[in-house]
Enzyme design. Sequence first.
Site, PDB file in Angstrom:
ATOM      1  N   LYS A  98       0.868  -1.184   0.000  1.00 41.90           N
ATOM      2  CA  LYS A  98       0.000   0.000   0.000  1.00 41.90           C
ATOM      3  C   LYS A  98       0.902   1.231   0.000  1.00 41.90           C
ATOM      4  O   LYS A  98       2.005   1.221   0.570  1.00 41.90           O
ATOM      5  CB  LYS A  98      -0.929   0.027   1.208  1.00 41.90           C
ATOM      6  CG  LYS A  98      -0.306   0.207   2.570  1.00 41.90           C
ATOM      7  CD  LYS A  98       0.079   1.562   3.048  1.00 41.90           C
ATOM      8  CE  LYS A  98      -0.952   2.621   2.878  1.00 41.90           C
ATOM      9  NZ  LYS A  98      -0.394   3.927   3.491  1.00 41.90           N
TER      10      LYS A  98
ATOM     11  N   THR B 206       9.571   2.452   1.405  1.00 41.45           N
ATOM     12  CA  THR B 206       8.709   3.631   1.463  1.00 41.45           C
ATOM     13  C   THR B 206       7.231   3.304   1.376  1.00 41.45           C
ATOM     14  O   THR B 206       6.552   3.760   0.469  1.00 41.45           O
ATOM     15  CB  THR B 206       9.086   4.558   0.316  1.00 41.45           C
ATOM     16  OG1 THR B 206      10.486   4.639   0.248  1.00 41.45           O
ATOM     17  CG2 THR B 206       8.526   5.926   0.549  1.00 41.45           C
TER      18      THR B 206
END
Lengths: 410, 410
Positions: free
Chosen positions: A184, A195
Amino acid sequence: MDLQKSPLAPASFPPMADISGVRFATVAAGIKYKGRTDLMLAEFVPGTTVAGVFTNSKTASAPVLKCREYLPGGQARALVVNSGNSNAFTGRRGEESVDHILKAVADAVGCAESEVFSASTGVIGEPLPHNLIVDAMPGLQGALGGTTWQQAAEAIMTTDTYPKGVSRTTKIGDTEVHINGFVKGSGMIAPDMATMLGYIFTDAAIGADVLQALLAPASDASFNCITVDSDTSTSDTVMMFATAQAGNAAPQGVNDPALNDFKRALDEVTLDLAHQVVRDGEGATKFVAITVTGAENDLAAKRIGLSIANSPLVKTAIAGEDANWGRIVMAVGKAGEAADRDKMGILIGGVQVTQDGMRVEGYDEAPVVKHMQGQEIEIEVEVGIANGRATVWTCDLTHGYISINGDYRS
Amino acid sequence: MDLQKSPLAPASFPPMADISGVRFATVAAGIKYKGRTDLMLAEFVPGTTVAGVFTNSKTASAPVLKCREYLPGGQARALVVNSGNSNAFTGRRGEESVDHILKAVADAVGCAESEVFSASTGVIGEPLPHNLIVDAMPGLQGALGGTTWQQAAEAIMTTDTYPKGVSRTTKIGDTEVHINGFVKGSGMIAPDMATMLGYIFTDAAIGADVLQALLAPASDASFNCITVDSDTSTSDTVMMFATAQAGNAAPQGVNDPALNDFKRALDEVTLDLAHQVVRDGEGATKFVAITVTGAENDLAAKRIGLSIANSPLVKTAIAGEDANWGRIVMAVGKAGEAADRDKMGILIGGVQVTQDGMRVEGYDEAPVVKHMQGQEIEIEVEVGIANGRATVWTCDLTHGYISINGDYRS
């Protein structure tokens, strides 16, 4: 707010392999969102090994700190992820929330707390209503196995406009093994680290040390080469779980030749997921690949690439379909890495725009403008120093980004 | 495109002191813009000293390279600035353009080329039509003295929505002296250096070495503490000229106590100009001051401040009048400088929002939301390490920035 699906989204969630030894369940626990799932439990068979890379943020969230603490154990029996609240910057109370959650999961699954890994994603600084998670755990445990990969991926989304999954089948030695992953992320994306929340699963037997040695470089060449907005989440996590159900002989080390195909497949998995994050970049309408060559070394090339990829002026020009290569020059200049102005060359969409430090003679902008009007933008920059090389990926900066982040409290 | 005047603009251009020994002329040379002036000539009396600070960009423009070459001479007889074209990344041809221009100015004013300083600002990478400038020079020279400070400031504007000037009267020893300055800049503003075109003029007698030693720290505490979009121009230049007409005794060195008042006035001039640039930040609707305390040292505090000031997520939240302090925590975390999560405190508009690493008990958002609805936003962040301290200034990130930079080729 209602978010439109990104125009850069894949046509559909991909077919996923079966990964023996992992089961999912999800539920709408009501942490913040209404009318959607927000809590995901994954259970692993005993013997599952784990690897992970985490945010470099100095204000890392409570779940990240706990994952780091337990990772050296190398064993995982469960993963629990909630969306809607990141449990970051919640002080002592946030740490207690993690303790409550891990205990509830350990009780439900029947394992040690040190074999449970958690993550939280969403708003920063609000106390996490961990009771909602604790109370949901027995039900979730009972529901394990009835949840698809896509449903698991959907439960951990925040501003994502589509679930992001990938699957590969490969071999270790002669044994067929599978790698699935989902992720996600669409804002607060900068490549100083892993990240996003990303989870990768394989049925291969791979020791925890080797798994970590495989995951770190694969993440570095993918998740750490993307940027949406140069901002860095407090919760960034990429973890990989190996359930050892495929029957392969465990590799002897990260350099075991039996791992060659697996490494390639893992690189494909992480790169595919990383690209999907960029394609869901908040407000994105263009997917941009930036390749820098001729830098002092590969790291310098990556820094120059990210300077271009993070430049608001470059990104707004791309949004405006303006072949404004002067802003690329500017971004090279501000990167702080060596660049020979008089040997610099820029190609856009494969068309040479500048050479030897100035615009090419008889420059015809038409084919470049045509390229800028497409959805996939390619920028190549030669900086004329040595042989360092890197490719990074980003998206454009549009009114959509402003609307999403001026209104939504993420 | 027609740009609306920034809502943060000062009511009017300020009254300016007379600076004996400098004369201006401007003209519409037709370099790029229609219906406005785009070329400015300043002539200085013999004996005028000069100081300058320039971009750190590795792709600095041709005029910047030439200014650097001539600056050690310490003497200035003329300054010529065009807008509409930056003469950056124009290779050998760009250097030849500068040579043609300097020669034309030297001929018109009657001085050595090494006493002429030039700057160009506007689009990057287009060949500069230097003949337009060369041809205009005799007429400009003949017109010297008929041009106001405001007109001079207007001729060098690009996307600026208002001319930016400031004037101070002070003393060196017992002698009254004056400092005037004007500046252009509203995008491609990042504080890695002198981030704009800025020109400061005084009638004081100050040797070139002392003038340089005065200008550098004043720029560092002002122009290098502002950011609009984290992008760095290839043309950034701040220069200061001292015409020695006021009759003061030349200071013995930068630490001469006779300079105390002058230093304070110069700091006011550079800070006022720097703030005016932020107030004209592309699309800006809010002026934001960010003070960081408790950092490892002053430089660390500045880096943390700029990490907050450059964060697109912080800047869009401010645009949306959203007191989303979680994004401030994120930006502190990504700065890479030491911060003690459990001692961190954030104040917005003077209201304590977090303390000891979490939201204050009984947090009432109402006064913070009220503050966010104003035009002047104050953010203070204590990071709990040592005594380092810095203040930086920025503006919000709005749809206006996207519109300006997606359409305008700057």
